[in-house]
Design an enzyme around this catalytic site. Structure first.
Site, PDB file in Angstrom:
ATOM      1  CG  HIS A 187      82.519 126.150  53.025  1.00  0.00           C
ATOM      2  ND1 HIS A 187      81.885 127.335  53.288  1.00  0.00           N
ATOM      3  CD2 HIS A 187      82.571 126.034  51.669  1.00  0.00           C
ATOM      4  CE1 HIS A 187      81.570 127.925  52.127  1.00  0.00           C
ATOM      5  NE2 HIS A 187      81.974 127.145  51.134  1.00  0.00           N
ATOM      6  CD  GLU A 211      82.859 126.965  56.774  1.00  0.00           C
ATOM      7  OE1 GLU A 211      81.625 126.798  56.786  1.00  0.00           O
ATOM      8  OE2 GLU A 211      83.441 127.761  56.013  1.00  0.00           O
ATOM      9  CG  HIS A 227      78.564 128.178  56.062  1.00  0.00           C
ATOM     10  ND1 HIS A 227      79.421 127.889  55.043  1.00  0.00           N
ATOM     11  CD2 HIS A 227      77.317 127.892  55.598  1.00  0.00           C
ATOM     12  CE1 HIS A 227      78.731 127.464  53.993  1.00  0.00           C
ATOM     13  NE2 HIS A 227      77.444 127.452  54.303  1.00  0.00           N
ATOM     14  CD  GLU A 230      79.586 132.250  57.738  1.00  0.00           C
ATOM     15  OE1 GLU A 230      80.432 131.542  58.335  1.00  0.00           O
ATOM     16  OE2 GLU A 230      79.519 132.333  56.500  1.00  0.00           O
TER      17      GLU A 230
HETATM   18  O1  0X9 Z   1      81.251 132.525  51.580  1.00  0.00           O
HETATM   19  C1  0X9 Z   1      80.472 131.668  52.012  1.00  0.00           C
HETATM   20  O2  0X9 Z   1      80.112 130.696  51.358  1.00  0.00           O
HETATM   21  C2  0X9 Z   1      79.930 131.821  53.426  1.00  0.00           C
HETATM   22  N1  0X9 Z   1      80.980 132.241  54.320  1.00  0.00           N
HETATM   23  S1  0X9 Z   1      82.185 131.177  54.704  1.00  0.00           S
HETATM   24  O3  0X9 Z   1      83.195 131.944  55.447  1.00  0.00           O
HETATM   25  N2  0X9 Z   1      81.634 130.071  55.677  1.00  0.00           N
HETATM   26  O4  0X9 Z   1      82.669 130.608  53.511  1.00  0.00           O
HETATM   27  C3  0X9 Z   1      78.846 132.869  53.423  1.00  0.00           C
HETATM   28  C4  0X9 Z   1      77.710 132.555  52.522  1.00  0.00           C
HETATM   29  C5  0X9 Z   1      76.601 133.511  52.681  1.00  0.00           C
HETATM   30  N3  0X9 Z   1      76.007 133.753  51.428  1.00  0.00           N
HETATM   31  C6  0X9 Z   1      74.703 133.482  51.204  1.00  0.00           C
HETATM   32  N4  0X9 Z   1      74.006 132.921  52.112  1.00  0.00           N
HETATM   33  N5  0X9 Z   1      74.200 133.827  50.043  1.00  0.00           N
HETATM   34 ZN    ZN Z   2      81.397 128.167  55.022  1.00  0.00          ZN
END
Ligand code: 0X9
Ligand code: ZN
Ligand code: CA
Ligand code: CA
Ligand code: CA
Length: 423
Positions: free
Chosen positions: A182, A185, A311, A384
């Site tokens: 992303h 980030e 992330h 995260e």
């Molecule tokens: O939504 C996302 O892609 C991630 N959060 S973010 O705020 N950085 O966009 C979380 C992804 C977690 N999902 C899996 N690992 N399946």
């Molecule tokens: Zn992300």
């Protein structure tokens, strides 16, 4: 050792800029998102009280984005249409703040890219490439740079390998770290560069580091989404950009091929920030990392056994599956789930993050972890990073936090490297 390295990197990066003055402009000539897609311009941030994983998934299904959750109150990013749909669905949206009012100043003008002076310790794409070059130059026996492929706009996606006898493919457990899927980030790029530094500069002085470098092969991709990352820092403010820079930008973490688009955990709307793209692996960036990962299958056996995709933000350790709220599912036995949970909790105990299955946050389909596990049995986590909660400014912590918030994951990374040897 780091300050001198940093100085060299800055000089190298400056030299690279002088030698190739038109690089950003030439590269930027390829796919062109429409003007509405230049910034998350008309989106606003709201708080939504009393959410659970079900209702957060419903929020995401409307194309809006949950940025963080605190005591059930979600911070949500939404366009006016998405906000209207959410209200119609009965959600209470409070405390509207226009995203353009909240984005911190950057120093670009649309053509040049860079972090503003107060955030200069963050690495731009060019500085990241220079930093990898420095690591290889200083540690030729430990580090080798290669490429996973190219982004939509033609930028190289570098991969750094760290091990002893690094030019040979030894029979050692391999571990993958990916960052910056992303765009906004940016702290995650610093996380990957911190891992590079720790396992190269630390080799001579730290026996625990040396043991891991000697018995593992470590692959690091600091910028999976270089076009998005450059775009995010090329305006007069940060742009709050998430996706890649195809003509119709794709959320890379909804574009992976396991159960792609199956379950309401991504959007089919090209204007949504969780747009999954027209087909699995349609984005050059995801297909590049897929091909790299596939290339580590040797004699029918995947060499990579563990992975973290970094992330920001929320301070979470997340494990698959993301597409279902069930713990077990095809390809995930009770024992396998328990191993994810045990390893995830052990890592979280060292950094103070909250450990949970990723769908406990909200359902996501087409995420990297689901594919890495389902396709290759890779023990694949999402971290995260800092901060724990917040609005859009949560993506832009001051550069002063970089050393603390990257070193904060040292013990967790060590645990993963050790766990990678238990197959
Ligand atoms: O939504 C996302 O892609 C991630 N959060 S973010 O705020 N950085 O966009 C979380 C992804 C977690 N999902 C899996 N690992 N399946
Ligand atoms: Zn992300
Ligand atoms: Ca600063
Ligand atoms: Ca080796
Ligand atoms: Ca190997």
């Amino acid at each position: 050792m780091f300050p001198s390295r940093r100085r060299i990197a800055v000089i190298t990066a400056a030299a690279a800029l002088l030698l190739t003055p038109a690089v950003e402009a030439t590269v930027a000539a390829e796919p062109r998102p429409t003007p509405e897609q230049e910034t998350a311009r008309d989106t606003a941030i709201y708080t939504v009280p009393n959410t659970d994983s079900r209702s957060r998934t419903a929020i995401m299904r409307n194309g809006a984005l949950v940025l963080s959750v605190r005591d059930g109150t979600a911070t949500v990013e939404a366009t006016p249409q998405q906000a209207a749909r959410l209200r119609e669905a009965g959600f209470e949206l409070r405390g509207k703040r226009e995203i353009t009012d909240a984005l911190p100043p950057a120093s670009g003008n649309g053509l040049t890219a860079g972090f503003p002076p107060q955030d200069r310790d963050y690495h731009t794409y060019t500085e990241m490439v220079a930093e990898l070059g420095t690591a290889v130059a200083e540690h030729p026996g430990l580090a080798v740079q290669s490429s996973a492929g190219s982004s939509a706009m033609g930028r190289d996606i570098p991969v750094l390998k760290i091990s002893d006898n690094v030019t040979a493919d030894e029979n050692e457990p391999e571990v993958l770290f990916t960052c910056n899927q992303h765009a906004r980030e940016h702290l995650t790029t610093e996380m990957c560069l911190h891992i590079v530094q720790r396992y190269t500069d630390g080799y001579a002085s730290d026996p625990a580091i040396a043991e891991m470098v000697d018995t593992r092969e470590i692959w690091i991709v600091p910028m999976v989404n270089p076009d998005g990352s450059v775009h995010d820092v090329s305006g007069v403010t940060y742009r709050g950009w998430r996706r890649n820079r195809e003509s119709t930008p794709t959320d890379l973490n909804r574009n992976w091929g396991h159960k792609w688009g199956c379950c309401g955990g991504s959007s089919g709307d090209p204007n949504a920030s969780t747009y999954r793209g027209p087909a699995p692996f349609s984005a050059p960036e995801t297909s590049a990392i897929r091909d790299f990962t596939d290339s580590r299958v040797i004699d029918g056996e995947q060499q990579i056994t563990a992975h973290i995709d970094f992330h920001t933000f929320s301070e979470l350790v997340l494990w698959p599956y993301g597409y279902t709220e069930n713990n077990t599912a095809p390809g995930m036995t009770r024992e396998e789930y328990d191993r994810f949970a045990r390893t995830g909790r052990a890592m979280a105990a060292t950094n103070g993050y909250t450990p949970q299955q990723s769908s406990d946050l909200y359902v996501t389909d087409g995420s990297v972890n689901d594919w890495m596990w389902a396709e290759h049995d890779i023990l694949s986590f999402t971290f995260e990073m800092y901060p724990a909660s917040g609005g859009i400014e949560g993506f832009y912590p001051p550069d002063e936090v970089i050393p603390r918030e990257t070193a904060r994951n040292d013990a967790a990374v060590s645990i993963l490297l050790r766990e990678a040897g238990r197959v």
